[in-house]
Design an enzyme around this catalytic site. Structure first.
Site, PDB file in Angstrom:
ATOM      1  N   CYS A  23      -4.792 -12.106  27.003  1.00  0.00           N
ATOM      2  CA  CYS A  23      -4.998 -11.279  28.210  1.00  0.00           C
ATOM      3  C   CYS A  23      -6.277 -10.462  28.116  1.00  0.00           C
ATOM      4  O   CYS A  23      -6.216  -9.242  27.947  1.00  0.00           O
ATOM      5  CB  CYS A  23      -3.827 -10.318  28.409  1.00  0.00           C
ATOM      6  SG  CYS A  23      -2.227 -11.070  28.643  1.00  0.00           S
TER       7      CYS A  23
ATOM      8  N   GLN B  21       4.708 -25.032  35.752  1.00  0.00           N
ATOM      9  CA  GLN B  21       3.823 -23.884  35.973  1.00  0.00           C
ATOM     10  C   GLN B  21       4.383 -22.652  35.276  1.00  0.00           C
ATOM     11  O   GLN B  21       5.574 -22.356  35.349  1.00  0.00           O
ATOM     12  CB  GLN B  21       3.674 -23.616  37.473  1.00  0.00           C
ATOM     13  CG  GLN B  21       2.919 -24.682  38.227  1.00  0.00           C
ATOM     14  CD  GLN B  21       1.405 -24.570  38.056  1.00  0.00           C
ATOM     15  OE1 GLN B  21       0.909 -23.643  37.442  1.00  0.00           O
ATOM     16  NE2 GLN B  21       0.683 -25.530  38.610  1.00  0.00           N
TER      17      GLN B  21
ATOM     18  N   CYS C 256       5.339  -8.742  23.836  1.00  0.00           N
ATOM     19  CA  CYS C 256       4.420  -9.430  24.753  1.00  0.00           C
ATOM     20  C   CYS C 256       4.842  -9.095  26.176  1.00  0.00           C
ATOM     21  O   CYS C 256       5.736  -9.735  26.728  1.00  0.00           O
ATOM     22  CB  CYS C 256       4.439 -10.942  24.523  1.00  0.00           C
ATOM     23  SG  CYS C 256       3.286 -11.833  25.604  1.00  0.00           S
TER      24      CYS C 256
ATOM     25  N   TYR D 142      -0.569 -37.571  40.207  1.00  0.00           N
ATOM     26  CA  TYR D 142      -0.395 -36.678  39.053  1.00  0.00           C
ATOM     27  C   TYR D 142       0.845 -35.811  39.276  1.00  0.00           C
ATOM     28  O   TYR D 142       0.821 -34.586  39.137  1.00  0.00           O
ATOM     29  CB  TYR D 142      -1.619 -35.780  38.852  1.00  0.00           C
ATOM     30  CG  TYR D 142      -2.943 -36.502  38.829  1.00  0.00           C
ATOM     31  CD1 TYR D 142      -3.413 -37.102  37.666  1.00  0.00           C
ATOM     32  CD2 TYR D 142      -3.736 -36.569  39.973  1.00  0.00           C
ATOM     33  CE1 TYR D 142      -4.639 -37.753  37.641  1.00  0.00           C
ATOM     34  CE2 TYR D 142      -4.959 -37.214  39.959  1.00  0.00           C
ATOM     35  CZ  TYR D 142      -5.402 -37.802  38.796  1.00  0.00           C
ATOM     36  OH  TYR D 142      -6.623 -38.449  38.769  1.00  0.00           O
TER      37      TYR D 142
ATOM     38  N   CYS E 231      -5.632  -9.989  20.720  1.00  0.00           N
ATOM     39  CA  CYS E 231      -4.930 -11.168  21.213  1.00  0.00           C
ATOM     40  C   CYS E 231      -5.749 -11.857  22.297  1.00  0.00           C
ATOM     41  O   CYS E 231      -6.276 -11.208  23.206  1.00  0.00           O
ATOM     42  CB  CYS E 231      -3.558 -10.756  21.753  1.00  0.00           C
ATOM     43  SG  CYS E 231      -2.610 -12.132  22.430  1.00  0.00           S
TER      44      CYS E 231
ATOM     45  N   ASP F 284      -3.188 -33.047  41.792  1.00  0.00           N
ATOM     46  CA  ASP F 284      -3.187 -31.931  40.852  1.00  0.00           C
ATOM     47  C   ASP F 284      -3.603 -32.503  39.499  1.00  0.00           C
ATOM     48  O   ASP F 284      -2.783 -32.680  38.598  1.00  0.00           O
ATOM     49  CB  ASP F 284      -1.787 -31.302  40.780  1.00  0.00           C
ATOM     50  CG  ASP F 284      -1.749 -30.071  39.888  1.00  0.00           C
ATOM     51  OD1 ASP F 284      -2.827 -29.601  39.468  1.00  0.00           O
ATOM     52  OD2 ASP F 284      -0.642 -29.582  39.596  1.00  0.00           O
TER      53      ASP F 284
ATOM     54  N   CYS G  49      -6.683 -25.651  38.554  1.00  0.00           N
ATOM     55  CA  CYS G  49      -6.886 -24.407  37.802  1.00  0.00           C
ATOM     56  C   CYS G  49      -8.258 -24.406  37.139  1.00  0.00           C
ATOM     57  O   CYS G  49      -8.569 -23.508  36.356  1.00  0.00           O
ATOM     58  CB  CYS G  49      -5.791 -24.221  36.750  1.00  0.00           C
ATOM     59  SG  CYS G  49      -5.790 -25.498  35.475  1.00  0.00           S
TER      60      CYS G  49
ATOM     61  N   CYS H 247      -0.283  -3.527  26.551  1.00  0.00           N
ATOM     62  CA  CYS H 247       0.106  -4.198  25.308  1.00  0.00           C
ATOM     63  C   CYS H 247      -0.614  -3.573  24.112  1.00  0.00           C
ATOM     64  O   CYS H 247      -1.842  -3.384  24.146  1.00  0.00           O
ATOM     65  CB  CYS H 247      -0.238  -5.686  25.391  1.00  0.00           C
ATOM     66  SG  CYS H 247       0.225  -6.606  23.904  1.00  0.00           S
TER      67      CYS H 247
END
Length: 420
Positions: free
Chosen positions: A76, A263, A143, A289, A73, A351, A377, A67
């Site tokens: 990433c 997701q 992107c 959840y 940015c 979750d 996560c 990128c």
């Protein structure tokens, strides 16, 4: 502050650590083995963060980023790292934080995998936030982790903005007309949803102009944002096309709406669903959840009997729509996870939000559930839940990591806990 040296480690959130005589300096976009010269720093969240540094000697972990916006940015920060090393370091970070060793499965695609992007619209540009600068925005031209169509989406939007004269949002003064452009793609269906998040109601020719610029989209929304918080949320109004787009994961169809959480990596989601299925014991499953039924509907299609609980009434409505669409034996209800009666279930799937289970952890401990499948996560939240609530009653018997977020330090964990 000028400091020079070799990056020898990573913080829990994936920043390079430069050890100095005083406090460590945290260097974004830097990896173990890099030799850097830090020219400018600022204090942020109790740490010294490098905001201007020069790469003097590259680490053997490095590759050329794909990128052109890499280095500014915030999306990433690991994009210049070889992918196999990304996976290795994610597994190491997870074990360091949680004390649990787990194999990791890479994303089937590491480019064009994201199914949603929220482009912030400001006077200094339309794109994504600049790393470490809350008022900085990178004016994107492309992107590569989102879509080949990104330049077209952005070009159409900028032309729309110029034609209508609507004012982009001013992050400092908190005024303006348009705050975000959200684009969602069904990676396996090809369907596209465009959602404008604005601080004014859609009116007159503006709606028609917006529709014209995004005429190829399957679903077009205008969301009224009544607050000044910097997030892509509003009250959605359908102004063109269908109310939902669809995404197909394995043999399950999911309906997607502007207010749906889904997701972000459609390709790795199949791996996540299979991992959850593999850890489930018995036939009766409680999905706490449950959101829009991502796990519950998939498991019901596989033959499990599923009940789901979710505090958000709209998410419950979407989950039941998804169950009906797939002819799945799953029923979802509105309720608080921590107040849910735990009846004769064989497995409970949790979750939780990023803050973790908290009071729901006490509920699970007092239940007689034999198996918990914990999806997270946020490894720090899992660690706290396990140490504060679950450890005395449950033990970790298996875990697997799924890389839902290539080129970042984040990873999704699926952890099986069984009653002692």
């Amino acid at each position: 502050m000028h400091s020079k040296g070799r990056i020898n480690g990573l913080s829990d959130d994936g920043l390079g650590i430069l050890e100095t005589n005083g406090r460590p300096i945290y260097v974004p976009f830097a990896y173990p083995g890099d030799v850097v010269s830090v020219k400018k720093t600022r204090k942020r969240f109790g740490r010294i963060l490098a905001v201007d540094f020069e790469l003097l000697e590259p680490s053997p972990l490095r590759i050329n980023p794909k990128c052109p916006h890499f280095g500014r940015c915030g999306g990433c920060i690991w994009q210049a790292m070889k992918y196999e090393h990304q996976l290795k370091l994610k597994a190491e970070l997870f074990e360091r934080i949680t004390g649990t060793s787990a194999p990791i499965k890479g994303s089937p695609k590491i480019w064009k995998f994201r199914n949603v992007s929220n482009f912030i619209v400001t006077a200094s540009g339309t794109g994504l936030k600049e790393y470490g600068n809350p008022l900085g925005v990178v004016n994107l031209s492309e992107c590569p982790v989102f879509s080949n169509e990104t330049p077209g989406y952005l070009r159409a939007f900028r032309n729309f903005l110029a034609e209508t004269g609507l004012r982009p949002w001013n992050l400092k003064r908190k005024i303006g007309d348009v705050h975000y452009l959200q684009v969602r793609e069904g990676k396996f269906t090809g369907e596209v949803m465009v959602n404008l998040i604005a601080h004014l109601e859609p009116f007159g020719d503006v709606i028609e102009t917006f529709r014209d610029y995004f005429s190829s989209a399957d679903s077009i929304y205008w969301s009224l944002k009544r607050d000044k918080r910097d997030d892509p949320r509003g009250e959605p109004k359908l102004v063109g096309g269908e109310p939902f787009i669809r995404e197909r994961i394995a043999d399950v169809l999911y309906l997607i709406h502007p207010n749906s959480f889904f997701q972000t990596n459609s390709y790795a989601l199949k791996l996540l669903l299979k991992a959850v299925e593999r850890f489930v014991e018995g036939e009766r499953v409680l999905d706490l959840y449950s959101g829009v039924g991502t796990f519950g509907v998939y498991l019901a299609k596989k033959g499990f009997t599923v009940e789901g609980v979710e505090i958000n009434p709209f998410a419950v409505e979407m989950a039941n729509k998804n169950a009906k669409l797939n002819d799945a034996n799953a029923l979802f209800k509105v309720g608080k996870a921590e107040e849910t009666p735990i009846r004769r279930y064989d497995t409970v799937i949790v979750d939780p939000p990023r803050k973790g289970l908290k009071e729901t952890g006490k509920l699970l401990v007092t239940s007689k559930i034999q198996t918990i499948v914990y999806v997270s996560c946020n490894p720090k939240a899992f660690k706290l839940d396990y140490e504060n609530y679950l450890r005395e009653t449950y033990r970790v018997t298996e875990a697997v990591l799924i890389d839902m977020f290539p080129h970042t330090a984040h990873v999704e964990a699926v952890i099986k806990l069984e009653r002692k």
